[in-house]
Design a protein around this motif. Structure first.
Motif, PDB file in Angstrom:
ATOM      1  N   PRO A   3       0.843  -1.206   0.000  1.00 59.95           N
ATOM      2  CA  PRO A   3       0.000   0.000   0.000  1.00 59.95           C
ATOM      3  C   PRO A   3       0.874   1.251   0.000  1.00 59.95           C
ATOM      4  CG  PRO A   3      -0.710  -1.569   1.687  1.00 59.95           C
ATOM      5  CD  PRO A   3       0.618  -2.047   1.188  1.00 59.95           C
ATOM      6  N   ALA A   4       0.360   2.326  -0.561  1.00 58.47           N
ATOM      7  CA  ALA A   4       1.124   3.568  -0.649  1.00 58.47           C
ATOM      8  C   ALA A   4       0.971   4.435   0.589  1.00 58.47           C
ATOM      9  CB  ALA A   4       0.694   4.354  -1.882  1.00 58.47           C
ATOM     10  N   GLY A   5       0.137   4.022   1.548  1.00 57.83           N
ATOM     11  CA  GLY A   5      -0.066   4.811   2.749  1.00 57.83           C
ATOM     12  C   GLY A   5      -1.016   4.110   3.693  1.00 57.83           C
ATOM     13  N   PRO A   6      -1.271   4.693   4.853  1.00 58.87           N
ATOM     14  CA  PRO A   6      -2.099   4.024   5.874  1.00 58.87           C
ATOM     15  C   PRO A   6      -3.542   3.798   5.457  1.00 58.87           C
ATOM     16  CG  PRO A   6      -1.577   6.296   6.503  1.00 58.87           C
ATOM     17  CD  PRO A   6      -0.713   5.974   5.325  1.00 58.87           C
ATOM     18  N   ALA A   7      -4.114   4.710   4.661  1.00 65.81           N
ATOM     19  CA  ALA A   7      -5.508   4.526   4.242  1.00 65.81           C
ATOM     20  C   ALA A   7      -5.635   3.326   3.318  1.00 65.81           C
ATOM     21  CB  ALA A   7      -6.022   5.791   3.562  1.00 65.81           C
ATOM     22  N   GLU A   8      -4.711   3.177   2.369  1.00 68.86           N
ATOM     23  CA  GLU A   8      -4.729   2.008   1.488  1.00 68.86           C
ATOM     24  C   GLU A   8      -4.467   0.729   2.287  1.00 68.86           C
ATOM     25  OE1 GLU A   8      -3.198   4.057  -2.699  1.00 68.86           O
ATOM     26  OE2 GLU A   8      -2.258   2.222  -1.965  1.00 68.86           O
ATOM     27  N   ARG A  12      -4.561   0.551  -7.661  1.00 72.37           N
ATOM     28  CA  ARG A  12      -3.983   1.803  -7.160  1.00 72.37           C
ATOM     29  C   ARG A  12      -2.658   2.110  -7.863  1.00 72.37           C
ATOM     30  NH1 ARG A  12      -8.832   1.839  -5.494  1.00 72.37           N
ATOM     31  NH2 ARG A  12      -9.329   3.044  -3.628  1.00 72.37           N
ATOM     32  N   ARG A  13      -1.841   1.082  -8.089  1.00 73.05           N
ATOM     33  CA  ARG A  13      -0.583   1.307  -8.802  1.00 73.05           C
ATOM     34  C   ARG A  13      -0.852   1.772 -10.232  1.00 73.05           C
ATOM     35  NH1 ARG A  13       0.584  -3.597  -6.448  1.00 73.05           N
ATOM     36  NH2 ARG A  13       0.579  -4.700  -8.440  1.00 73.05           N
ATOM     37  N   ALA A  14      -1.828   1.147 -10.880  1.00 70.18           N
ATOM     38  CA  ALA A  14      -2.162   1.534 -12.252  1.00 70.18           C
ATOM     39  C   ALA A  14      -2.629   2.982 -12.311  1.00 70.18           C
ATOM     40  CB  ALA A  14      -3.237   0.607 -12.809  1.00 70.18           C
ATOM     41  N   ALA A  15      -3.423   3.403 -11.321  1.00 68.12           N
ATOM     42  CA  ALA A  15      -3.915   4.788 -11.301  1.00 68.12           C
ATOM     43  C   ALA A  15      -2.771   5.770 -11.120  1.00 68.12           C
ATOM     44  CB  ALA A  15      -4.954   4.953 -10.194  1.00 68.12           C
ATOM     45  N   ARG A  16      -1.837   5.462 -10.223  1.00 65.16           N
ATOM     46  CA  ARG A  16      -0.700   6.363 -10.024  1.00 65.16           C
ATOM     47  C   ARG A  16       0.160   6.451 -11.284  1.00 65.16           C
ATOM     48  NH1 ARG A  16      -1.348   4.708  -4.580  1.00 65.16           N
ATOM     49  NH2 ARG A  16      -0.339   2.708  -4.919  1.00 65.16           N
ATOM     50  N   ARG A  17       0.323   5.320 -11.978  1.00 65.17           N
ATOM     51  CA  ARG A  17       1.114   5.326 -13.209  1.00 65.17           C
ATOM     52  C   ARG A  17       0.398   6.098 -14.319  1.00 65.17           C
ATOM     53  NH1 ARG A  17       2.751  -1.103 -12.511  1.00 65.17           N
ATOM     54  NH2 ARG A  17       4.251  -0.734 -10.819  1.00 65.17           N
ATOM     55  N   LEU A  31      -1.635   8.643 -13.865  1.00 68.99           N
ATOM     56  CA  LEU A  31      -1.485  10.060 -13.528  1.00 68.99           C
ATOM     57  C   LEU A  31      -0.066  10.550 -13.820  1.00 68.99           C
ATOM     58  CD1 LEU A  31      -3.566  10.007 -10.256  1.00 68.99           C
ATOM     59  CD2 LEU A  31      -4.018  11.522 -12.197  1.00 68.99           C
ATOM     60  N   ARG A  32       0.909   9.706 -13.549  1.00 67.20           N
ATOM     61  CA  ARG A  32       2.289  10.087 -13.837  1.00 67.20           C
ATOM     62  C   ARG A  32       2.500  10.289 -15.340  1.00 67.20           C
ATOM     63  NH1 ARG A  32       4.921   5.770 -11.634  1.00 67.20           N
ATOM     64  NH2 ARG A  32       4.252   6.555  -9.610  1.00 67.20           N
ATOM     65  N   ALA A  33       1.758   9.516 -16.141  1.00 68.61           N
ATOM     66  CA  ALA A  33       1.885   9.633 -17.593  1.00 68.61           C
ATOM     67  C   ALA A  33       1.404  10.978 -18.116  1.00 68.61           C
ATOM     68  CB  ALA A  33       1.104   8.509 -18.279  1.00 68.61           C
ATOM     69  N   VAL A  34       0.571  11.682 -17.334  1.00 71.01           N
ATOM     70  CA  VAL A  34       0.127  13.022 -17.736  1.00 71.01           C
ATOM     71  C   VAL A  34       0.774  14.092 -16.851  1.00 71.01           C
ATOM     72  CG1 VAL A  34      -2.028  12.295 -18.801  1.00 71.01           C
ATOM     73  CG2 VAL A  34      -1.987  12.760 -16.346  1.00 71.01           C
ATOM     74  N   GLY A  35       1.887  13.723 -16.202  1.00 69.52           N
ATOM     75  CA  GLY A  35       2.667  14.693 -15.457  1.00 69.52           C
ATOM     76  C   GLY A  35       2.151  15.036 -14.085  1.00 69.52           C
ATOM     77  N   LEU A  36       1.346  14.150 -13.491  1.00 68.67           N
ATOM     78  CA  LEU A  36       0.763  14.415 -12.177  1.00 68.67           C
ATOM     79  C   LEU A  36       1.205  13.349 -11.187  1.00 68.67           C
ATOM     80  CD1 LEU A  36      -2.878  15.308 -13.287  1.00 68.67           C
ATOM     81  CD2 LEU A  36      -1.119  16.910 -12.531  1.00 68.67           C
ATOM     82  N   ASP A  37       1.744  13.763 -10.063  1.00 71.20           N
ATOM     83  CA  ASP A  37       2.099  12.826  -9.005  1.00 71.20           C
ATOM     84  C   ASP A  37       0.898  12.590  -8.101  1.00 71.20           C
ATOM     85  OD1 ASP A  37       4.755  12.488  -9.794  1.00 71.20           O
ATOM     86  OD2 ASP A  37       5.369  14.310  -8.742  1.00 71.20           O
ATOM     87  N   CYS A  38       0.852  11.406  -7.524  1.00 74.97           N
ATOM     88  CA  CYS A  38      -0.246  11.084  -6.617  1.00 74.97           C
ATOM     89  C   CYS A  38       0.254  10.075  -5.595  1.00 74.97           C
ATOM     90  CB  CYS A  38      -1.428  10.508  -7.401  1.00 74.97           C
ATOM     91  SG  CYS A  38      -2.900  10.200  -6.405  1.00 74.97           S
ATOM     92  N   GLY A  39      -0.019  10.346  -4.336  1.00 74.46           N
ATOM     93  CA  GLY A  39       0.329   9.417  -3.279  1.00 74.46           C
ATOM     94  C   GLY A  39      -0.741   8.358  -3.128  1.00 74.46           C
ATOM     95  N   GLU A  40      -1.042   8.002  -1.890  1.00 73.46           N
ATOM     96  CA  GLU A  40      -2.044   6.969  -1.701  1.00 73.46           C
ATOM     97  C   GLU A  40      -3.411   7.463  -2.144  1.00 73.46           C
ATOM     98  OE1 GLU A  40      -2.988   5.644   2.180  1.00 73.46           O
ATOM     99  OE2 GLU A  40      -3.028   7.627   3.076  1.00 73.46           O
ATOM    100  N   ILE A  41      -4.260   6.506  -2.512  1.00 72.01           N
ATOM    101  CA  ILE A  41      -5.607   6.806  -2.992  1.00 72.01           C
ATOM    102  C   ILE A  41      -6.585   6.116  -2.040  1.00 72.01           C
ATOM    103  CG2 ILE A  41      -7.219   6.684  -4.925  1.00 72.01           C
ATOM    104  CD1 ILE A  41      -4.718   6.297  -6.743  1.00 72.01           C
ATOM    105  N   PRO A  42      -7.141   6.845  -1.076  1.00 71.18           N
ATOM    106  CA  PRO A  42      -8.069   6.245  -0.114  1.00 71.18           C
ATOM    107  C   PRO A  42      -9.422   5.954  -0.756  1.00 71.18           C
ATOM    108  CG  PRO A  42      -7.897   8.592   0.262  1.00 71.18           C
ATOM    109  CD  PRO A  42      -6.896   8.267  -0.820  1.00 71.18           C
ATOM    110  N   ARG A  43     -10.338   5.461   0.066  1.00 67.31           N
ATOM    111  CA  ARG A  43     -11.672   5.129  -0.433  1.00 67.31           C
ATOM    112  C   ARG A  43     -12.735   5.860   0.373  1.00 67.31           C
ATOM    113  NH1 ARG A  43     -12.925  -1.105  -1.028  1.00 67.31           N
ATOM    114  NH2 ARG A  43     -12.833  -0.999   1.242  1.00 67.31           N
ATOM    115  N   SER A  44     -13.850   6.098  -0.275  1.00 65.43           N
ATOM    116  CA  SER A  44     -15.079   6.500   0.400  1.00 65.43           C
ATOM    117  C   SER A  44     -16.112   5.445   0.041  1.00 65.43           C
ATOM    118  CB  SER A  44     -15.541   7.883  -0.061  1.00 65.43           C
ATOM    119  OG  SER A  44     -16.789   8.220   0.521  1.00 65.43           O
TER     120      SER A  44
END
Length: 248
Positions: free
Chosen positions: A27-32, A51-56, A58-71
């Motif tokens: 996981p990329a952080g405590p929420a994940e 979650r890894r696919a989503a971060r990759r 976003l990185r492909a369009v020049g955006l960094d992203c840490g963990e992706i929590p849920r609601s």
């Protein structure tokens, strides 16, 4: 799938991929970590791959992203970021771009073809004429111009459109749930099933999908054949298609 990168880039989208077999998925952080801890082993691997696919993506369009929590079951992205995630046969894919008002986002990967009998679960009678009845080999790549559609293609088109119309990047697994979108807002979610969306052909081999109850909210979807499966993704709102415009 990697051959789709230029096609998606032309639409302003980044593509990210991951598999459940990648070594040492963490996981990329405590929420994940908290979300993954309560999941069965297989689902946990799919969740982390998504979650890894989503971060990759976003990185492909020049955006960094840490963990992706849920609601609930819905991913919650930081402001200015948006992605749509799909899983099939141990592979996770995501498409992403900078979040913006009025920009729909949705994708769907289906690597296991659906049988023709599944059409009744996806389509209504006014859509069945779209189906391809010819017994021809299924080839990867762009679909033949003017050819009919397989049940899998139409399912993927509707699934991707559902996510985009819901504004959350998730799909029918979350029917009836409310959740936070990319900006922390609570969008109005479509209700019902994929049969409550209407699909029809558009130009250049694309299709248009719209809610039957709100036909003005049409989106354009491209479906590309990938091996024996398909990958569908939303391009943009469909311009010039008011409620009275015919789809088929």
């Amino acid at each position: 799938m990697s051959a789709l990168r230029p096609l998606l880039a032309a639409a302003g989208l980044g593509l990210g991929m991951a598999t459940v077999r990648e070594p040492g998925p963490r996981p990329a952080g405590p929420a994940e970590a908290a979300a993954a801890a309560s999941m069965p082993a297989r689902r946990r691997l799919e969740f982390l791959a998504g979650r890894r696919a989503a971060r990759r993506a976003l990185r492909a369009v020049g955006l960094d992203c840490g963990e992706i929590p849920r609601s609930g079951r819905l991913p919650v992205f930081p402001p200015g970021r948006a992605a749509s995630i799909s899983h099939s046969a141990g592979i996770a894919v995501a498409v992403a771009r900078a979040a913006g008002p009025g920009l729909p986002l949705g994708c769907d990967l289906e690597l296991r073809p659906l049988p023709r009998a599944a059409a009744r679960l996806v389509l209504r009678e006014d859509e069945e004429e779209l189906l391809d009845d010819r017994d021809e080999p299924f080839h990867a790549g762009s679909r033949p111009t003017g050819a009919g559609w397989t049940v899998t293609e139409l399912f993927s088109a509707k699934e991707a459109a559902w996510k985009a119309l819901a504004g959350t990047g998730t799909g029918p697994a979350c029917f009836g749930e409310a959740g936070e979108g990319p900006q922390g807002l609570r969008p109005a979610r479509p209700t019902g099933s994929l049969r409550d969306l209407q699909v029809g052909p558009a130009e250049d081999g694309l299709c248009v999908v719209r809610p039957r109850a709100d036909p003005a909210r049409a989106v354009r979807v491209r479906v590309v054949r990938v091996g024996t499966g398909v990958f569908g993704y939303v391009l943009d709102p469909s311009p010039g298609l008011g409620p009275s415009a015919a789809l088929i």
